[in-house]
Design a protein around this motif. Structure first.
Motif, PDB file in Angstrom:
ATOM      1  N   TYR A  66     -12.619  -7.891  -9.145  1.00 40.00           N
ATOM      2  CA  TYR A  66     -12.446  -7.444  -7.762  1.00 40.00           C
ATOM      3  C   TYR A  66     -13.508  -8.062  -6.856  1.00 40.00           C
ATOM      4  N   GLY A  67     -13.069  -8.710  -5.771  1.00 38.42           N
ATOM      5  CA  GLY A  67     -13.993  -9.304  -4.813  1.00 38.42           C
ATOM      6  C   GLY A  67     -14.488 -10.686  -5.184  1.00 38.42           C
ATOM      7  N   ALA A  68     -14.055 -11.218  -6.345  1.00 37.24           N
ATOM      8  CA  ALA A  68     -14.573 -12.511  -6.792  1.00 37.24           C
ATOM      9  C   ALA A  68     -14.089 -13.665  -5.931  1.00 37.24           C
ATOM     10  N   TRP A  69     -13.023 -13.426  -5.170  1.00 39.69           N
ATOM     11  CA  TRP A  69     -12.458 -14.511  -4.369  1.00 39.69           C
ATOM     12  C   TRP A  69     -12.924 -14.464  -2.907  1.00 39.69           C
ATOM     13  N   ARG A  70     -14.049 -13.778  -2.662  1.00 38.30           N
ATOM     14  CA  ARG A  70     -14.509 -13.626  -1.279  1.00 38.30           C
ATOM     15  C   ARG A  70     -14.776 -14.962  -0.593  1.00 38.30           C
ATOM     16  N   LYS A  71     -15.380 -15.916  -1.316  1.00 37.53           N
ATOM     17  CA  LYS A  71     -15.692 -17.209  -0.693  1.00 37.53           C
ATOM     18  C   LYS A  71     -14.418 -17.957  -0.294  1.00 37.53           C
ATOM     19  N   THR A  72     -13.369 -17.827  -1.124  1.00 36.37           N
ATOM     20  CA  THR A  72     -12.093 -18.445  -0.764  1.00 36.37           C
ATOM     21  C   THR A  72     -11.547 -17.817   0.510  1.00 36.37           C
ATOM     22  N   THR A  73     -11.656 -16.500   0.605  1.00 35.38           N
ATOM     23  CA  THR A  73     -11.219 -15.794   1.806  1.00 35.38           C
ATOM     24  C   THR A  73     -12.031 -16.230   3.020  1.00 35.38           C
ATOM     25  N   ASP A  74     -13.353 -16.337   2.843  1.00 36.70           N
ATOM     26  CA  ASP A  74     -14.220 -16.764   3.947  1.00 36.70           C
ATOM     27  C   ASP A  74     -13.858 -18.167   4.432  1.00 36.70           C
ATOM     28  N   PHE A  75     -13.558 -19.058   3.462  1.00 37.52           N
ATOM     29  CA  PHE A  75     -13.226 -20.428   3.849  1.00 37.52           C
ATOM     30  C   PHE A  75     -11.932 -20.462   4.652  1.00 37.52           C
ATOM     31  N   GLU A 106      -9.203 -21.138 -11.558  1.00 32.19           N
ATOM     32  CA  GLU A 106      -9.140 -22.083 -10.451  1.00 32.19           C
ATOM     33  C   GLU A 106     -10.538 -22.640 -10.249  1.00 32.19           C
ATOM     34  N   ASP A 107     -10.726 -23.926 -10.581  1.00 34.51           N
ATOM     35  CA  ASP A 107     -12.080 -24.494 -10.481  1.00 34.51           C
ATOM     36  C   ASP A 107     -12.329 -25.229  -9.166  1.00 34.51           C
ATOM     37  N   TYR A 108     -11.267 -25.485  -8.362  1.00 36.87           N
ATOM     38  CA  TYR A 108     -11.403 -26.138  -7.057  1.00 36.87           C
ATOM     39  C   TYR A 108     -12.106 -27.493  -7.148  1.00 36.87           C
ATOM     40  N   GLU A 109     -11.974 -28.181  -8.265  1.00 35.23           N
ATOM     41  CA  GLU A 109     -12.715 -29.435  -8.444  1.00 35.23           C
ATOM     42  C   GLU A 109     -12.375 -30.464  -7.376  1.00 35.23           C
ATOM     43  N   ASP A 110     -11.092 -30.756  -7.201  1.00 34.84           N
ATOM     44  CA  ASP A 110     -10.694 -31.750  -6.200  1.00 34.84           C
ATOM     45  C   ASP A 110     -11.010 -31.269  -4.788  1.00 34.84           C
ATOM     46  N   PHE A 111     -10.801 -29.982  -4.560  1.00 33.99           N
ATOM     47  CA  PHE A 111     -11.068 -29.437  -3.235  1.00 33.99           C
ATOM     48  C   PHE A 111     -12.547 -29.546  -2.890  1.00 33.99           C
ATOM     49  N   VAL A 154       9.477 -11.967 -12.580  1.00 38.67           N
ATOM     50  CA  VAL A 154       9.207 -12.615 -13.865  1.00 38.67           C
ATOM     51  C   VAL A 154       7.721 -12.907 -14.074  1.00 38.67           C
ATOM     52  N   ALA A 155       6.919 -12.832 -13.034  1.00 42.56           N
ATOM     53  CA  ALA A 155       5.485 -13.101 -13.183  1.00 42.56           C
ATOM     54  C   ALA A 155       4.722 -12.420 -12.062  1.00 42.56           C
ATOM     55  N   SER A 156       3.508 -11.978 -12.358  1.00 41.97           N
ATOM     56  CA  SER A 156       2.628 -11.404 -11.340  1.00 41.97           C
ATOM     57  C   SER A 156       1.238 -11.999 -11.503  1.00 41.97           C
ATOM     58  N   LEU A 157       0.522 -12.072 -10.404  1.00 41.63           N
ATOM     59  CA  LEU A 157      -0.805 -12.689 -10.372  1.00 41.63           C
ATOM     60  C   LEU A 157      -1.752 -11.793  -9.585  1.00 41.63           C
ATOM     61  N   GLU A 158      -2.919 -11.518 -10.135  1.00 41.99           N
ATOM     62  CA  GLU A 158      -3.927 -10.751  -9.415  1.00 41.99           C
ATOM     63  C   GLU A 158      -5.310 -11.179  -9.870  1.00 41.99           C
ATOM     64  N   ASN A 159      -6.317 -10.907  -9.014  1.00 43.40           N
ATOM     65  CA  ASN A 159      -7.664 -11.337  -9.363  1.00 43.40           C
ATOM     66  C   ASN A 159      -8.225 -10.491 -10.497  1.00 43.40           C
ATOM     67  N   LEU A 195     -16.828 -24.038  -3.488  1.00 33.97           N
ATOM     68  CA  LEU A 195     -16.160 -22.819  -3.922  1.00 33.97           C
ATOM     69  C   LEU A 195     -16.314 -22.681  -5.434  1.00 33.97           C
ATOM     70  N   PRO A 196     -16.710 -21.504  -5.919  1.00 41.76           N
ATOM     71  CA  PRO A 196     -16.965 -21.330  -7.356  1.00 41.76           C
ATOM     72  C   PRO A 196     -15.677 -21.203  -8.167  1.00 41.76           C
ATOM     73  N   GLU A 197     -15.771 -21.474  -9.463  1.00 43.32           N
ATOM     74  CA  GLU A 197     -14.641 -21.250 -10.361  1.00 43.32           C
ATOM     75  C   GLU A 197     -14.325 -19.757 -10.391  1.00 43.32           C
ATOM     76  N   GLN A 198     -13.043 -19.441 -10.312  1.00 45.64           N
ATOM     77  CA  GLN A 198     -12.638 -18.045 -10.238  1.00 45.64           C
ATOM     78  C   GLN A 198     -11.488 -17.781 -11.201  1.00 45.64           C
ATOM     79  N   LYS A 199     -11.372 -16.534 -11.624  1.00 45.48           N
ATOM     80  CA  LYS A 199     -10.428 -16.153 -12.662  1.00 45.48           C
ATOM     81  C   LYS A 199      -9.362 -15.220 -12.106  1.00 45.48           C
ATOM     82  N   ALA A 200      -8.133 -15.413 -12.612  1.00 51.30           N
ATOM     83  CA  ALA A 200      -7.020 -14.548 -12.214  1.00 51.30           C
ATOM     84  C   ALA A 200      -6.211 -14.168 -13.447  1.00 51.30           C
ATOM     85  N   ASP A 201      -5.617 -12.983 -13.403  1.00 52.98           N
ATOM     86  CA  ASP A 201      -4.761 -12.507 -14.486  1.00 52.98           C
ATOM     87  C   ASP A 201      -3.299 -12.790 -14.147  1.00 52.98           C
TER      88      ASP A 201
END
Length: 267
Positions: free
Chosen positions: A143-152, A72-77, A135-140, A91-97
């Motif tokens: 760990y903790g890489a999405w803190r800025k998204t949470t803060d926002f 998720e690069d949040y370019e438009d955001f 059929v699908a699962s998503l997780e970061n 917001l920085p580019e972040q990775k999810a599995d």
């Protein structure tokens, strides 16, 4: 029509179609084949038989399990954020599995409108039964890489004065807002119906004719209902907070099926 009524209707159609084929000929279940292949349903293994010259029956399993990384690069955001206040940190580019699991069993009835000796073209009706609804699962991934998204989204720190009109920063998955912990971790999963009627076309006999081997190709769709996303921690159903104009995995009520198999006549 309710989901239960639709499923019963599909089963009745399959039963009537099978009895109709069976009634055309008494030379049934005398030849069998074993096939294996690959496709959008994963690794597929089938047993097949020709019930009559115009009807074939196949049963088997499909095994699918895939891991991959998404970003998720949040370019438009971030462009909107910059227009609001150039001093705000983007917001920085972040990775999810993401883990896709769509293993199932299937029962398919093939109808050959032309003589199978002349053409292997067939119309197929049937059903897939998934091993489970998830059929699908998503997780970061970190760990903790999405803190800025949470803060926002909580309007904390540098984002405390961002107006509510700016809306939340969504975490992947086609406009869904996936809740995160204070540390920035999250978990979500997608569910569909286990019972999935199938409709398609294909080429190749359920049982090879004069030659012991043949190739089978199937194209069709599973009707698996509307996918729903859930919080993996609380189990709560999540609502879509952004409209997604393009057709995406998270919005389709059908699952495309394309498989190619190599079949061997056993009897």
């Amino acid at each position: 029509m309710s989901t239960a009524k639709k499923q019963i209707s599909i089963l009745l159609v399959l039963t009537l179609a099978t009895l109709s084929c069976w009634g055309q000929d008494t030379n049934v279940f005398q030849h069998f084949s074993l096939s294996g292949g690959l496709g959008s349903t994963g690794l597929t293994i089938d047993m097949g038989t020709m019930m009559t010259d115009h009807c074939g029956l196949r049963a088997g399993v499909d095994l699918l399990g895939i891991y991959f990384h998404g970003y998720e690069d949040y370019e438009d955001f971030n462009k909107k954020l910059y227009l609001l206040d150039p001093d705000l940190e983007p917001l920085p580019e972040q990775k999810a599995d993401t883990h896709l699991t769509n293993s199932s069993g299937h029962l398919l009835l093939d109808y050959y409108p032309f003589k199978p000796s002349k053409s292997g073209f067939h119309v197929t009706v049937g059903a897939y039964l998934a091993w489970h609804r998830r059929v699908a699962s998503l997780e970061n991934a970190d760990y903790g890489a999405w803190r800025k998204t949470t803060d926002f989204n909580a309007r904390r720190g540098d984002y405390a004065n961002v107006p509510a009109e700016m809306g939340p920063a969504t975490i992947g998955y086609y406009g869904y807002l996936v809740p995160t912990t204070a540390e920035g971790s999250f978990n979500a999963y997608m569910r569909t119906n286990r019972f999935r009627p199938y409709l398609g076309i294909g080429f190749g006999r359920a049982v090879p004719g004069e030659r012991r081997l043949n190739v089978q190709l199937d194209l069709g769709v599973q009707f698996w209902g509307k996918p729903r996303l859930y919080d993996g921690i609380t189990g709560k159903h999540l609502n879509q907070v952004e409209h997604v104009s393009h057709a995406s995995f998270g919005r389709r009520m059908i699952y495309p099926v394309m498989t190619i198999r190599l079949a061997c006549r056993m009897l």
